[in-house]
Scaffold this motif. Structure first.
Motif, PDB file in Angstrom:
ATOM      1  N   THR A 243       0.828  -1.203   0.000  1.00  0.00           N
ATOM      2  CA  THR A 243       0.000   0.000   0.000  1.00  0.00           C
ATOM      3  C   THR A 243       0.864   1.256   0.000  1.00  0.00           C
ATOM      4  O   THR A 243       0.589   2.198  -0.751  1.00  0.00           O
ATOM      5  CB  THR A 243      -0.931   0.000   1.232  1.00  0.00           C
ATOM      6  OG1 THR A 243      -1.704  -1.204   1.222  1.00  0.00           O
ATOM      7  CG2 THR A 243      -1.850   1.189   1.223  1.00  0.00           C
TER       8      THR A 243
ATOM      9  N   ALA B 262       2.468   1.604  -3.422  1.00  0.00           N
ATOM     10  CA  ALA B 262       1.456   1.970  -4.415  1.00  0.00           C
ATOM     11  C   ALA B 262       1.077   3.447  -4.288  1.00  0.00           C
ATOM     12  O   ALA B 262       0.868   4.126  -5.298  1.00  0.00           O
ATOM     13  CB  ALA B 262       0.232   1.083  -4.280  1.00  0.00           C
ATOM     14  N   VAL B 263       0.994   3.957  -3.068  1.00  0.00           N
ATOM     15  CA  VAL B 263       0.691   5.378  -2.871  1.00  0.00           C
ATOM     16  C   VAL B 263       1.827   6.252  -3.415  1.00  0.00           C
ATOM     17  O   VAL B 263       1.569   7.282  -4.055  1.00  0.00           O
ATOM     18  CB  VAL B 263       0.416   5.668  -1.371  1.00  0.00           C
ATOM     19  CG1 VAL B 263       0.425   7.152  -1.079  1.00  0.00           C
ATOM     20  CG2 VAL B 263      -0.896   5.050  -0.956  1.00  0.00           C
TER      21      VAL B 263
ATOM     22  N   LEU C 235       1.479   6.140  -7.129  1.00  0.00           N
ATOM     23  CA  LEU C 235       0.329   6.954  -7.547  1.00  0.00           C
ATOM     24  C   LEU C 235       0.654   8.440  -7.503  1.00  0.00           C
ATOM     25  O   LEU C 235       0.291   9.186  -8.416  1.00  0.00           O
ATOM     26  CB  LEU C 235      -0.882   6.663  -6.659  1.00  0.00           C
ATOM     27  CG  LEU C 235      -1.754   5.489  -7.047  1.00  0.00           C
ATOM     28  CD1 LEU C 235      -2.801   5.228  -5.981  1.00  0.00           C
ATOM     29  CD2 LEU C 235      -2.403   5.702  -8.389  1.00  0.00           C
TER      30      LEU C 235
ATOM     31  N   GLY D 290       3.030   9.161 -10.386  1.00  0.00           N
ATOM     32  CA  GLY D 290       2.307   9.086 -11.654  1.00  0.00           C
ATOM     33  C   GLY D 290       1.363  10.251 -11.854  1.00  0.00           C
ATOM     34  O   GLY D 290       1.252  10.792 -12.956  1.00  0.00           O
ATOM     35  N   ALA D 291       0.689  10.663 -10.785  1.00  0.00           N
ATOM     36  CA  ALA D 291      -0.198  11.826 -10.880  1.00  0.00           C
ATOM     37  C   ALA D 291       0.608  13.088 -11.158  1.00  0.00           C
ATOM     38  O   ALA D 291       0.170  13.954 -11.928  1.00  0.00           O
ATOM     39  CB  ALA D 291      -1.003  11.981  -9.593  1.00  0.00           C
TER      40      ALA D 291
ATOM     41  N   TYR E 268       0.439   7.865 -16.827  1.00  0.00           N
ATOM     42  CA  TYR E 268      -0.558   6.796 -16.820  1.00  0.00           C
ATOM     43  C   TYR E 268       0.095   5.432 -16.639  1.00  0.00           C
ATOM     44  O   TYR E 268      -0.487   4.536 -16.017  1.00  0.00           O
ATOM     45  CB  TYR E 268      -1.389   6.822 -18.091  1.00  0.00           C
ATOM     46  CG  TYR E 268      -2.362   7.983 -18.167  1.00  0.00           C
ATOM     47  CD1 TYR E 268      -2.859   8.579 -17.015  1.00  0.00           C
ATOM     48  CD2 TYR E 268      -2.788   8.476 -19.382  1.00  0.00           C
ATOM     49  CE1 TYR E 268      -3.740   9.633 -17.073  1.00  0.00           C
ATOM     50  CE2 TYR E 268      -3.678   9.536 -19.459  1.00  0.00           C
ATOM     51  CZ  TYR E 268      -4.147  10.108 -18.298  1.00  0.00           C
ATOM     52  OH  TYR E 268      -5.032  11.148 -18.360  1.00  0.00           O
TER      53      TYR E 268
ATOM     54  N   ILE F 256       0.758   5.144 -12.930  1.00  0.00           N
ATOM     55  CA  ILE F 256      -0.510   4.941 -12.223  1.00  0.00           C
ATOM     56  C   ILE F 256      -1.005   3.513 -12.434  1.00  0.00           C
ATOM     57  O   ILE F 256      -1.477   2.857 -11.490  1.00  0.00           O
ATOM     58  CB  ILE F 256      -1.545   5.978 -12.684  1.00  0.00           C
ATOM     59  CG1 ILE F 256      -1.151   7.364 -12.186  1.00  0.00           C
ATOM     60  CG2 ILE F 256      -2.938   5.612 -12.202  1.00  0.00           C
ATOM     61  CD1 ILE F 256      -1.973   8.495 -12.756  1.00  0.00           C
TER      62      ILE F 256
ATOM     63  N   ALA G 173       0.961   1.219 -10.273  1.00  0.00           N
ATOM     64  CA  ALA G 173       0.551   1.339  -8.869  1.00  0.00           C
ATOM     65  C   ALA G 173      -0.723   0.552  -8.609  1.00  0.00           C
ATOM     66  O   ALA G 173      -0.841  -0.151  -7.598  1.00  0.00           O
ATOM     67  CB  ALA G 173       0.358   2.804  -8.505  1.00  0.00           C
ATOM     68  N   ILE G 174      -1.667   0.646  -9.515  1.00  0.00           N
ATOM     69  CA  ILE G 174      -2.932  -0.082  -9.345  1.00  0.00           C
ATOM     70  C   ILE G 174      -2.692  -1.586  -9.415  1.00  0.00           C
ATOM     71  O   ILE G 174      -3.207  -2.348  -8.578  1.00  0.00           O
ATOM     72  CB  ILE G 174      -3.956   0.382 -10.396  1.00  0.00           C
ATOM     73  CG1 ILE G 174      -4.372   1.825 -10.095  1.00  0.00           C
ATOM     74  CG2 ILE G 174      -5.167  -0.540 -10.428  1.00  0.00           C
ATOM     75  CD1 ILE G 174      -5.178   2.477 -11.190  1.00  0.00           C
TER      76      ILE G 174
END
Length: 121
Positions: free
Chosen positions: A69, A72-73, A76, A79-80, A94, A97, A100-101
């Motif tokens: 987690t 992944a954060v 994210l 990526g953002a 993308y 992101i 990460a997902i």
């Protein structure tokens, strides 16, 4: 005198994770640099999974879901930052992101369906 002081038969001599980390970084960088979506996602998954594996193997984490987690954060957020700050980096953002997902989904599936096996001697 002992020929190999400090070494024991109960410990492995080498961990496989550093090799995968060393491969994951350049693969993901090549994918991000040239805008190759599958290569970037695959390299980031290899890198992220290897980091989680080395943390689990060394005993820094007891449950992989928290480490997955957190990573992944971080992915994210990165990526953002790539996707929403500059038009030229949208595909790269993308890709991060998506990695990460997929990393988060893989961590949840691992936590739910893979049981820790204990060896008894």
């Amino acid at each position: 005198m002992d020929e190999a002081p400090g070494l024991s038969d109960q410990y492995r001599t080498a961990s496989p994770w550093p090799v995968f980390i060393a491969l994951g970084i350049p693969i993901s960088e090549l994918g991000l640099l040239f805008g190759l979506f599958p290569l970037a996602v695959g390299g980031l998954l290899l890198f992220g999974g290897s980091v989680i594996g080395i943390l689990k193997e060394s005993g820094y984490v007891t449950s992989t879901i928290r480490a997955v987690t957190a990573l992944a954060v971080v992915f994210l957020a990165f990526g953002a930052g790539l996707a929403f700050t500059d038009i030229a980096l949208v595909t790269r953002g993308y890709a991060v992101i998506a990695a990460a997902i997929l990393l988060a989904v893989g961590g949840v599936v691992f936590e739910l369906f893979v049981r820790e096996q204990r060896q008894t001697f």
